[in-house]
Write a protein that holds these residues in place. Structure first.
Motif, PDB file in Angstrom:
ATOM      1  N   ILE A   1       4.609   7.897  40.116  1.00 10.57           N
ATOM      2  CA  ILE A   1       3.311   8.538  39.958  1.00 10.57           C
ATOM      3  C   ILE A   1       2.250   7.465  39.715  1.00 10.57           C
ATOM      4  CG2 ILE A   1       1.940  10.116  38.525  1.00 10.57           C
ATOM      5  CD1 ILE A   1       4.572  11.587  37.908  1.00 10.57           C
ATOM      6  N   GLU A   2       2.560   6.513  38.853  1.00  6.39           N
ATOM      7  CA  GLU A   2       1.630   5.436  38.540  1.00  6.39           C
ATOM      8  C   GLU A   2       2.409   4.191  38.155  1.00  6.39           C
ATOM      9  OE1 GLU A   2      -1.127   4.016  39.255  1.00  6.39           O
ATOM     10  OE2 GLU A   2      -2.322   5.700  38.529  1.00  6.39           O
ATOM     11  N   TYR A   3       1.784   3.029  38.335  1.00  6.93           N
ATOM     12  CA  TYR A   3       2.437   1.768  37.993  1.00  6.93           C
ATOM     13  C   TYR A   3       1.394   0.783  37.496  1.00  6.93           C
ATOM     14  CZ  TYR A   3       5.255  -2.479  38.365  1.00  6.93           C
ATOM     15  OH  TYR A   3       5.918  -3.652  38.080  1.00  6.93           O
TER      16      TYR A   3
ATOM     17  N   GLY B   1       6.664  -4.308  34.820  1.00 11.68           N
ATOM     18  CA  GLY B   1       5.585  -3.340  34.785  1.00 11.68           C
ATOM     19  C   GLY B   1       5.971  -2.086  34.029  1.00 11.68           C
ATOM     20  N   VAL B   2       4.965  -1.237  33.794  1.00 11.79           N
ATOM     21  CA  VAL B   2       5.179   0.067  33.179  1.00 11.79           C
ATOM     22  C   VAL B   2       4.837   1.121  34.226  1.00 11.79           C
ATOM     23  CG1 VAL B   2       4.404   1.680  31.407  1.00 11.79           C
ATOM     24  CG2 VAL B   2       4.690  -0.739  30.846  1.00 11.79           C
ATOM     25  N   ALA B   3       5.729   2.073  34.425  1.00  9.82           N
ATOM     26  CA  ALA B   3       5.537   3.086  35.461  1.00  9.82           C
ATOM     27  C   ALA B   3       5.750   4.490  34.907  1.00  9.82           C
ATOM     28  CB  ALA B   3       6.513   2.843  36.614  1.00  9.82           C
ATOM     29  N   GLU B   4       5.074   5.446  35.522  1.00  9.75           N
ATOM     30  CA  GLU B   4       5.361   6.851  35.262  1.00  9.75           C
ATOM     31  C   GLU B   4       6.073   7.390  36.491  1.00  9.75           C
ATOM     32  OE1 GLU B   4       3.281  11.189  34.296  1.00  9.75           O
ATOM     33  OE2 GLU B   4       2.053   9.366  34.409  1.00  9.75           O
ATOM     34  N   ILE B   5       7.257   7.965  36.293  1.00  9.46           N
ATOM     35  CA  ILE B   5       8.047   8.445  37.424  1.00  9.46           C
ATOM     36  C   ILE B   5       8.464   9.897  37.222  1.00  9.46           C
ATOM     37  CG2 ILE B   5       8.968   6.144  37.916  1.00  9.46           C
ATOM     38  CD1 ILE B   5      11.647   7.104  36.656  1.00  9.46           C
ATOM     39  N   MET B   6       8.611  10.595  38.329  1.00  9.01           N
ATOM     40  CA  MET B   6       9.193  11.937  38.285  1.00  9.01           C
ATOM     41  C   MET B   6      10.708  11.783  38.143  1.00  9.01           C
ATOM     42  SD  MET B   6       7.044  13.884  41.303  1.00  9.01           S
ATOM     43  CE  MET B   6       7.407  12.617  42.528  1.00  9.01           C
TER      44      MET B   6
ATOM     45  N   LYS C   1      21.714   1.523  31.356  1.00  5.97           N
ATOM     46  CA  LYS C   1      22.940   0.976  31.946  1.00  5.97           C
ATOM     47  C   LYS C   1      22.956   1.138  33.461  1.00  5.97           C
ATOM     48  CE  LYS C   1      27.963   1.617  32.059  1.00  5.97           C
ATOM     49  NZ  LYS C   1      29.112   2.367  31.474  1.00  5.97           N
ATOM     50  N   HIS C   2      22.586   2.329  33.952  1.00 10.84           N
ATOM     51  CA  HIS C   2      22.726   2.621  35.379  1.00 10.84           C
ATOM     52  C   HIS C   2      21.547   2.156  36.228  1.00 10.84           C
ATOM     53  CE1 HIS C   2      26.394   4.856  34.700  1.00 10.84           C
ATOM     54  NE2 HIS C   2      25.800   5.609  33.785  1.00 10.84           N
ATOM     55  N   TYR C   3      20.348   2.106  35.635  1.00  8.10           N
ATOM     56  CA  TYR C   3      19.166   1.751  36.412  1.00  8.10           C
ATOM     57  C   TYR C   3      18.427   0.526  35.871  1.00  8.10           C
ATOM     58  CZ  TYR C   3      19.769   6.324  38.593  1.00  8.10           C
ATOM     59  OH  TYR C   3      20.278   7.408  39.277  1.00  8.10           O
ATOM     60  N   LYS C   4      18.863   0.027  34.724  1.00  7.89           N
ATOM     61  CA  LYS C   4      18.208  -1.123  34.082  1.00  7.89           C
ATOM     62  C   LYS C   4      16.725  -0.852  33.809  1.00  7.89           C
ATOM     63  CE  LYS C   4      21.380  -4.586  35.960  1.00  7.89           C
ATOM     64  NZ  LYS C   4      22.131  -4.677  34.693  1.00  7.89           N
ATOM     65  N   ILE C   5      16.444   0.357  33.299  1.00  8.59           N
ATOM     66  CA  ILE C   5      15.083   0.705  32.912  1.00  8.59           C
ATOM     67  C   ILE C   5      15.087   1.136  31.448  1.00  8.59           C
ATOM     68  CG2 ILE C   5      14.401   1.409  35.236  1.00  8.59           C
ATOM     69  CD1 ILE C   5      14.750   4.300  34.403  1.00  8.59           C
ATOM     70  N   ASN C   6      13.962   0.912  30.782  1.00  8.54           N
ATOM     71  CA  ASN C   6      13.805   1.324  29.395  1.00  8.54           C
ATOM     72  C   ASN C   6      12.776   2.450  29.329  1.00  8.54           C
ATOM     73  OD1 ASN C   6      15.501  -0.679  28.011  1.00  8.54           O
ATOM     74  ND2 ASN C   6      14.033  -2.163  28.814  1.00  8.54           N
ATOM     75  N   VAL C   7      13.191   3.594  28.814  1.00  9.35           N
ATOM     76  CA  VAL C   7      12.297   4.750  28.705  1.00  9.35           C
ATOM     77  C   VAL C   7      11.428   4.592  27.462  1.00  9.35           C
ATOM     78  CG1 VAL C   7      12.129   7.249  28.533  1.00  9.35           C
ATOM     79  CG2 VAL C   7      13.980   6.221  29.869  1.00  9.35           C
TER      80      VAL C   7
ATOM     81  N   THR D   1       8.376  14.035  33.374  1.00  8.67           N
ATOM     82  CA  THR D   1       8.203  12.693  33.916  1.00  8.67           C
ATOM     83  C   THR D   1       8.507  11.702  32.801  1.00  8.67           C
ATOM     84  OG1 THR D   1       5.840  12.531  33.364  1.00  8.67           O
ATOM     85  CG2 THR D   1       6.418  13.473  35.518  1.00  8.67           C
ATOM     86  N   LEU D   2       8.859  10.498  33.196  1.00 10.69           N
ATOM     87  CA  LEU D   2       9.215   9.457  32.234  1.00 10.69           C
ATOM     88  C   LEU D   2       8.247   8.286  32.348  1.00 10.69           C
ATOM     89  CD1 LEU D   2      13.107   9.290  32.746  1.00 10.69           C
ATOM     90  CD2 LEU D   2      11.829  10.724  31.127  1.00 10.69           C
ATOM     91  N   ILE D   3       7.870   7.731  31.201  1.00  4.55           N
ATOM     92  CA  ILE D   3       7.124   6.482  31.164  1.00  4.55           C
ATOM     93  C   ILE D   3       8.165   5.392  30.906  1.00  4.55           C
ATOM     94  CG2 ILE D   3       5.192   5.227  30.176  1.00  4.55           C
ATOM     95  CD1 ILE D   3       4.453   7.960  31.338  1.00  4.55           C
ATOM     96  N   ILE D   4       8.304   4.473  31.843  1.00  5.16           N
ATOM     97  CA  ILE D   4       9.375   3.486  31.747  1.00  5.16           C
ATOM     98  C   ILE D   4       8.841   2.066  31.877  1.00  5.16           C
ATOM     99  CG2 ILE D   4      11.048   5.099  32.736  1.00  5.16           C
ATOM    100  CD1 ILE D   4      10.832   3.463  35.368  1.00  5.16           C
TER     101      ILE D   4
END
Length: 214
Positions: free
Chosen positions: A138-140, A148-153, A170-176, A200-203
């Motif tokens: 949605i945004e980055y 970077g920080v992103a908002e994703i569906m 573990k599976h995607y190497k992202i921090n929520v 949506t998640l801010i990651i």
């Protein structure tokens, strides 16, 4: 106390920044050498003045010593941009952001005192490319190179599961960082929270991990 900004150069980028800052409740001083541009934007900002932006004495007289952040958006005038950056720092402005259209120009701006250089056209292109490649974006916002920080569906298969169960780190190497549900503001992460259809998640994510989200 409201944070104060001065925006030099009211083309599309400068005008957009000035309007966005006003919408966020900031105080905005808009500056341009074209009186017609100043007349147009005057009702939309805290204060708008027309000066010869290539004249350092004129720049000093607009009151930058009371400004928190100066944004130099005069992409077509290298000399005026350099002079404005140097004058702002001389007057004690703590943070100066400058718009550049090339790496060479960016190096010059940083050399003369700019704290941050932005590339609006390049950044817009990168964001558009990311959205096209990763349709869940949605945004980055880029923090630094490769981070970077992103908002994703959320993915359809994540609905009805908790962040803890998904183990996204573990599976995607992202921090929520935060979670947003439909028509609600973002809130702190609760690992036990069940994700909803419209969540949506801010990651925080690195470029090297983006492919895992495709």
């Amino acid at each position: 106390m409201k944070k104060s900004f001065a925006v030099f150069g009211l083309g599309r980028f400068g005008t957009s920044i000035a309007n966005a800052l006003m919408a966020q409740g900031a105080q905005v001083l808009a500056i341009d050498s074209d009186p017609d541009v100043i007349k147009r934007i005057s009702p939309q900002v805290t204060c708008a003045v027309s000066i010869d932006v290539s004249d350092s004495e004129a720049v000093k007289e607009v009151g930058l010593d009371n400004i928190d952040v100066v944004i130099v958006a005069m992409g077509q005038s290298l000399a005026a941009s350099v002079m404005t950056i140097m004058t702002a720092k001389e007057l004690g402005v703590s943070y100066v952001i400058a718009k550049a259209d090339s790496d060479e120009t960016a190096k010059i701006f940083l050399k003369v005192g700019a704290d941050k250089v932005v590339f609006p056209e390049k950044d817009a292109g990168v964001l558009t490319a990311r959205k096209l490649m990763y349709d869940s974006f949605i945004e980055y916002f880029e923090i630094e190179d490769n981070l970077g920080v992103a908002e994703i569906m959320i993915k359809p298969e994540w609905v009805g599961k908790s962040i803890k169960d998904l183990d996204l780190r573990k599976h995607y190497k992202i921090n929520v960082i935060a979670v947003k549900n439909a028509n609600q503001p973002a809130h702190e992460v609760n690992p036990e929270e069940i994700l909803q259809v419209n969540s949506t998640l801010i990651i925080m994510v690195s470029d090297s991990s983006l492919k895992k989200l495709r």
